[in-house]
Design an enzyme around this catalytic site. Sequence first.
Site, PDB file in Angstrom:
ATOM      1  N   THR A 144     -15.183   5.169   5.667  1.00 49.59           N
ATOM      2  CA  THR A 144     -15.246   4.663   4.008  1.00 49.59           C
ATOM      3  C   THR A 144     -15.557   3.089   3.986  1.00 49.59           C
ATOM      4  OG1 THR A 144     -12.921   3.910   4.400  1.00 49.59           O
ATOM      5  CG2 THR A 144     -13.252   6.124   3.677  1.00 49.59           C
ATOM      6  N   TYR A 154       0.879  -1.136   0.069  1.00 52.69           N
ATOM      7  CA  TYR A 154      -0.183  -0.043   0.036  1.00 52.69           C
ATOM      8  C   TYR A 154       0.899   1.450   0.135  1.00 52.69           C
ATOM      9  CZ  TYR A 154      -3.557   3.131   1.474  1.00 52.69           C
ATOM     10  OH  TYR A 154      -4.487   4.446   1.348  1.00 52.69           O
TER      11      TYR A 154
END
Length: 657
Positions: free
Chosen positions: A590, A554
């Site tokens: 989210t 990531y």
Amino acid sequence: MLIQYLWNDESAPDPGDPLAECVYGSRLIGSDPDLVLHGGGNSSVKMPFRDITGSDVEALWVKGSGWDMADIEKEGFAPLPLRRLRRLLDLPSLSDTQMMRELSAARLDPAAPQPSVETLLHALIPHHAVLHSHADAIVNLTNLSDGTDRVREVLGERVIIVPYVMPGFDLARLVRDLWPAGGEKSAGMVLMNHGLFTYGSTTKDAYRRHIDLIGRAVRWLGLHAPYRPAEEPPLGRVDPVDLARLRTEISKLAGRPMISVRHRSPEVARFVRRDDLAGLATRGPLTPDHIIRTKRVPMVGRDVDAFAEDYRRYYRRNLPRARGETTRLDPAPRVVVDPEWGMLSVGTSAAAAQVASDIYHHTIPVLIRSEDHLGGYQALPEGDLFEVEYWELEQAKLKRSGNPPELTGMTALITGAASGIGRACGAELMERGAAVTGLDISPEVVAAFDSVGWLGVECDVTDPEAQAAAIAESVERFGGIDIVVICAGIFAGAGPIADLDRPAWRSTMSVNVDAAADLLAGVHPFLALSPVGGRVVVVSTRNVAAPGPGAAAYSASKAALTQLARVAALEWASDGIRVNIVNPDGVYDTGIWNEELLAARAAQYDLDVESYQRQNLLGTKVTSHQVATVVAELAGDRFSATTGAQIPIDGGNERVI
Ligand code: ZN
């Protein structure tokens, strides 16, 4: 074109409540686009107004401006004293500005909307209920070279025929003069080049007559000027860069970014392929009302400068007919017809472009019917149309109207738009006026918002062809791309580098970096063409500046994304394109977070969920909306001198500062 009598006594309100009945009838008329479009038409009912002392005043309740008949409520009607209105009609002359002032002042309820400009006409008709529409079938009959004869032939003595004059005081006076010779026994009146009025003792009566008269016109047209559905194949693809270039030329003329929507249906294809397109399309609108939305004539072909020059000449030619001081409107077209491209509807916003589209889709069949079967379409002379386009009331509206939202007319493309930060960015950019295309692998993106300014495209961004197709679709729908927000990203799981999860590494790179590089390459020509200068905002992460162990894929992918954006900022500055980066952290509302996961993570740090979410220097909770606000600011004009910036949105982080 099919006309139906839809009054249903069971769902209609009690006849003892005439205003409720008027609301019901107005909605029936307003909901049929063959009768009225986008705020056109009006209605009224005469009944007493009970004032605060308990005494009744004979009043006209007339549709207020700003209300659409399709969803009007009782509050959409303004009560006015009838006696006063009829007295105004006795004046030898009254300018429209004076008239509107008087109507405004005469309202029995100051909270009521501004009364319709047709108020005096409604007032003088002796019947209790009045309905007015711009029905396609009626304007079809009136816009013919022998229009008056045709109306008489089709509707007989049921109607009074009113020659064209400007709506407002002059029209009311003319009708007052015509009324004695047949008004009382008429069911309605046809206003040449304008529309239909009907009246009766109740709205139901007026409605029945409305449908009856239009029905007669529809049947007559069906017999004498049949209109068959088009069987042409729809028009083919157009290079999206060419579409965007035309939109930019139009926007420059308009002096603001414009939305341009392409239409290529069989119906449109048949029309634009006609040999007589240039002559037929440029004769004027069905009713002068439309001119504010469509301009007097469409642009035929793609020569924007020639169209603008024609418009300026038309303006100069007719300027002597303007009443009062006049500001010239922008010379940009609102409808474009082109034999290869089909039709473009253009507007200052997606909603305005939709209005132009709806109007022109109703115009095309009338043009074809008139031209092929009825001896030729004939609109009003340009001078009369000019008077409506430059009507003092419209000009005054222009001066009163404030600044539109800052991104009005701009178009944005957002990846990862179905949820979380991407979706919040979509909402925020639309709120600020932009038309938005949202891409997401989730099919939920399609219906993420119910708005004419929203295009949701299901798209796997790691498929370069799918992404290119989505870009092309976006340009067909809105005309170009001014703003790009790269939001699609995944976190494919944590783990040490020593135990590298190759598939997770690969998929992370593929979504977070490769797809972004493909997208930037694909959108560059559109951003470079943007009439406002392209703007890119890349949603990266706090991890770039302050990575943590266990998130190599990531962090590395987002670092690469950040570097990609910085290079784009360098390469594209000379194209006027700004590229900026936001680095959010700890955004817990989210898609990847849920209550369970939050509780588990908080427990791991021995914190309650609330404290866990506020683990930053400011002790604040960072939300998707907050990130979207910063993204929208970067996409707006306040940061017009900023490119290559990286802005933390993390509540403050010692390692970043
Ligand atoms: Zn009208």
